[in-house]
Design a protein around this motif. Sequence first.
Motif, PDB file in Angstrom:
ATOM      1  N   ILE A 186       0.843  -1.205   0.000  1.00  0.00           N
ATOM      2  CA  ILE A 186       0.000   0.000   0.000  1.00  0.00           C
ATOM      3  C   ILE A 186       0.871   1.246   0.000  1.00  0.00           C
ATOM      4  CG2 ILE A 186      -1.484   1.369   1.530  1.00  0.00           C
ATOM      5  CD1 ILE A 186      -2.970  -1.257   2.161  1.00  0.00           C
ATOM      6  N   VAL A 187       1.883   1.272   0.852  1.00  0.00           N
ATOM      7  CA  VAL A 187       2.753   2.449   0.925  1.00  0.00           C
ATOM      8  C   VAL A 187       3.505   2.630  -0.389  1.00  0.00           C
ATOM      9  CG1 VAL A 187       4.688   3.526   2.132  1.00  0.00           C
ATOM     10  CG2 VAL A 187       2.972   2.251   3.428  1.00  0.00           C
ATOM     11  N   ARG A 188       4.013   1.555  -0.952  1.00  0.00           N
ATOM     12  CA  ARG A 188       4.747   1.660  -2.224  1.00  0.00           C
ATOM     13  C   ARG A 188       3.829   2.135  -3.349  1.00  0.00           C
ATOM     14  NH1 ARG A 188       7.432  -4.226  -1.153  1.00  0.00           N
ATOM     15  NH2 ARG A 188       8.827  -3.597   0.559  1.00  0.00           N
ATOM     16  N   PHE A 189       2.592   1.657  -3.351  1.00  0.00           N
ATOM     17  CA  PHE A 189       1.620   2.126  -4.343  1.00  0.00           C
ATOM     18  C   PHE A 189       1.415   3.633  -4.205  1.00  0.00           C
ATOM     19  CE2 PHE A 189      -2.786   3.311  -5.256  1.00  0.00           C
ATOM     20  CZ  PHE A 189      -2.906   2.914  -6.578  1.00  0.00           C
ATOM     21  N   ALA A 190       1.274   4.121  -2.980  1.00  0.00           N
ATOM     22  CA  ALA A 190       1.087   5.551  -2.756  1.00  0.00           C
ATOM     23  C   ALA A 190       2.276   6.352  -3.264  1.00  0.00           C
ATOM     24  CB  ALA A 190       0.858   5.824  -1.271  1.00  0.00           C
ATOM     25  N   LEU A 191       3.462   5.912  -2.945  1.00  0.00           N
ATOM     26  CA  LEU A 191       4.662   6.628  -3.382  1.00  0.00           C
ATOM     27  C   LEU A 191       4.796   6.595  -4.901  1.00  0.00           C
ATOM     28  CD1 LEU A 191       7.153   5.363  -0.648  1.00  0.00           C
ATOM     29  CD2 LEU A 191       6.088   7.615  -0.771  1.00  0.00           C
ATOM     30  N   ASP A 192       4.539   5.446  -5.506  1.00  0.00           N
ATOM     31  CA  ASP A 192       4.623   5.348  -6.963  1.00  0.00           C
ATOM     32  C   ASP A 192       3.572   6.231  -7.644  1.00  0.00           C
ATOM     33  OD1 ASP A 192       6.702   3.559  -6.734  1.00  0.00           O
ATOM     34  OD2 ASP A 192       5.471   1.775  -7.098  1.00  0.00           O
ATOM     35  N   ALA A 193       2.458   6.476  -6.959  1.00  0.00           N
ATOM     36  CA  ALA A 193       1.398   7.311  -7.516  1.00  0.00           C
ATOM     37  C   ALA A 193       1.768   8.792  -7.523  1.00  0.00           C
ATOM     38  CB  ALA A 193       0.106   7.102  -6.729  1.00  0.00           C
ATOM     39  N   ASP A 196      12.420   9.206   4.357  1.00  0.00           N
ATOM     40  CA  ASP A 196      12.322  10.670   4.327  1.00  0.00           C
ATOM     41  C   ASP A 196      11.853  11.173   2.961  1.00  0.00           C
ATOM     42  OD1 ASP A 196      14.526  10.123   2.794  1.00  0.00           O
ATOM     43  OD2 ASP A 196      15.926  11.338   3.977  1.00  0.00           O
ATOM     44  N   ARG A 197      11.183  10.305   2.196  1.00  0.00           N
ATOM     45  CA  ARG A 197      10.796  10.693   0.841  1.00  0.00           C
ATOM     46  C   ARG A 197       9.654  11.693   0.812  1.00  0.00           C
ATOM     47  NH1 ARG A 197      10.734   4.768  -1.885  1.00  0.00           N
ATOM     48  NH2 ARG A 197      10.260   4.204   0.270  1.00  0.00           N
ATOM     49  N   VAL A 198       8.664  11.518   1.661  1.00  0.00           N
ATOM     50  CA  VAL A 198       7.540  12.457   1.746  1.00  0.00           C
ATOM     51  C   VAL A 198       7.149  12.593   3.213  1.00  0.00           C
ATOM     52  CG1 VAL A 198       6.641  11.906  -0.565  1.00  0.00           C
ATOM     53  CG2 VAL A 198       5.775  10.662   1.445  1.00  0.00           C
ATOM     54  N   PRO A 199       6.441  13.654   3.561  1.00  0.00           N
ATOM     55  CA  PRO A 199       5.976  13.794   4.944  1.00  0.00           C
ATOM     56  C   PRO A 199       4.959  12.716   5.321  1.00  0.00           C
ATOM     57  CG  PRO A 199       5.861  15.893   3.779  1.00  0.00           C
ATOM     58  CD  PRO A 199       6.127  14.845   2.753  1.00  0.00           C
ATOM     59  N   ILE A 200       4.960  12.367   6.595  1.00  0.00           N
ATOM     60  CA  ILE A 200       3.972  11.453   7.165  1.00  0.00           C
ATOM     61  C   ILE A 200       3.183  12.211   8.214  1.00  0.00           C
ATOM     62  CG2 ILE A 200       3.594   9.313   8.463  1.00  0.00           C
ATOM     63  CD1 ILE A 200       6.318   8.350   7.438  1.00  0.00           C
ATOM     64  N   VAL A 201       1.871  12.072   8.177  1.00  0.00           N
ATOM     65  CA  VAL A 201       0.997  12.593   9.224  1.00  0.00           C
ATOM     66  C   VAL A 201       0.454  11.390   9.979  1.00  0.00           C
ATOM     67  CG1 VAL A 201      -1.119  13.850   9.762  1.00  0.00           C
ATOM     68  CG2 VAL A 201       0.370  14.642   7.901  1.00  0.00           C
ATOM     69  N   ILE A 245      -7.433   5.986  -6.013  1.00  0.00           N
ATOM     70  CA  ILE A 245      -7.089   6.673  -7.269  1.00  0.00           C
ATOM     71  C   ILE A 245      -6.086   7.805  -6.982  1.00  0.00           C
ATOM     72  CG2 ILE A 245      -9.136   6.014  -8.572  1.00  0.00           C
ATOM     73  CD1 ILE A 245     -10.336   8.763  -7.911  1.00  0.00           C
ATOM     74  N   ALA A 246      -5.110   7.496  -6.152  1.00  0.00           N
ATOM     75  CA  ALA A 246      -4.134   8.515  -5.771  1.00  0.00           C
ATOM     76  C   ALA A 246      -3.363   9.054  -6.964  1.00  0.00           C
ATOM     77  CB  ALA A 246      -3.162   7.944  -4.737  1.00  0.00           C
ATOM     78  N   ASP A 247      -3.106   8.216  -7.978  1.00  0.00           N
ATOM     79  CA  ASP A 247      -2.374   8.694  -9.143  1.00  0.00           C
ATOM     80  C   ASP A 247      -3.186   9.716  -9.931  1.00  0.00           C
ATOM     81  OD1 ASP A 247      -4.021   6.478  -9.527  1.00  0.00           O
ATOM     82  OD2 ASP A 247      -2.635   5.418 -10.839  1.00  0.00           O
ATOM     83  N   LEU A 248      -4.493   9.504 -10.044  1.00  0.00           N
ATOM     84  CA  LEU A 248      -5.344  10.508 -10.682  1.00  0.00           C
ATOM     85  C   LEU A 248      -5.351  11.793  -9.870  1.00  0.00           C
ATOM     86  CD1 LEU A 248      -8.828   9.977 -12.284  1.00  0.00           C
ATOM     87  CD2 LEU A 248      -8.423  11.889 -10.762  1.00  0.00           C
ATOM     88  N   VAL A 270      -2.948  -4.399  -5.719  1.00  0.00           N
ATOM     89  CA  VAL A 270      -2.292  -3.989  -4.474  1.00  0.00           C
ATOM     90  C   VAL A 270      -2.698  -4.881  -3.315  1.00  0.00           C
ATOM     91  CG1 VAL A 270      -1.923  -2.076  -2.856  1.00  0.00           C
ATOM     92  CG2 VAL A 270      -2.211  -1.612  -5.303  1.00  0.00           C
ATOM     93  N   LEU A 271      -3.979  -5.249  -3.237  1.00  0.00           N
ATOM     94  CA  LEU A 271      -4.485  -6.055  -2.133  1.00  0.00           C
ATOM     95  C   LEU A 271      -4.875  -7.451  -2.608  1.00  0.00           C
ATOM     96  CD1 LEU A 271      -6.714  -3.603  -0.051  1.00  0.00           C
ATOM     97  CD2 LEU A 271      -4.354  -4.316   0.367  1.00  0.00           C
TER      98      LEU A 271
END
Length: 320
Positions: A42-49, A84-89, A228-231, A278-279
């Motif tokens: 899931i995290v890798r999908f988000a980053l790739d998006a 450290d690639r993107v911020p995390i909340v 649809i994070a890439d969109l 992804v899942l």
Amino acid sequence: MVHNIEIKSHNMDRLMRLTGILPVLPTPFTETGVDLDAMRRIVRFALDAGVAGVVFPGFASEVEALTGEERQALLKVVATEVGDRVPIVAGASAPTVDEVVAYGRQALGLGITRLMIQPPKSIGAGAGAVTAFLAAAAAQLPEVEIILQNAPAPRGSDLAPEAVLEVVRRVAAVRYVKEETLPAGPAITAILANAPEHMLGVIGGGGARYILDEYDRGACAAMPALEIADLHAALDRSYRDGRGSEARALYVKSLPLLVLQAVYRMRLTKHVLGLRGVLDNPIVRAPTPDLDALAVRDIERCFQECGLGSVGADKWRRTK
């Protein structure tokens, strides 16, 4: 009284202002627990998006259905994969200040210094009570930036813009507001028009169903679900680059799916992430409507119209 909770300067130097698409990551489950390997995917999908940051856990993560141990293990996976690639909340909402502080310290132990906190409904919707709650938490977490999550009723406190502004003015650790009340647009306008100097921005919610209105009003970011994070990332880039017609075309493509997502919530998110490879399963713990055959057909048609393609859709259908 102004609660000026100082944020350490070295943290401020390394923290970038939150902007862009910051999806709330879903929680993958097995029949017996949480699936840490799927969480990595899931995290890798988000980053790739191409997202600008990630949020975990939140309402879309089924946070209320997680044990403390599961929550901590999953957040560790998120922190490790993101680096450290993107911020995390990190979500730190809880019924008591002590619990908020405990979640905050877990996040700090993983190097995460931004916390999203929804004030508990039990304290009421008055600015004084919310101020006292957040100030008490911030006093014990001096390194953090707080995102005040203003969720609508019945789940949230549904704070009026005037109350939000009073809280932000009195608790300097509150640097952002996630505005989710409906309609969010006028509230965003009112908050930004009167924001104190230390406030860095307002973040949109509502699953990105109102993202263009939120951005037009000055919102700095949006926190949709992930499927649809890439969109959404492409929409965000187009908007910020001044290509408004492209941003609107992507927005229009997204809306039919997002209308259904407002109803089926995590089940839709997980179904689409299954279509995308992804899942491995669509298990949810939170109470959400089931997907019957016609709902699945409608969801898959709307997803197809987003133009993002499917990975392993036939395999996914055979395993359901």
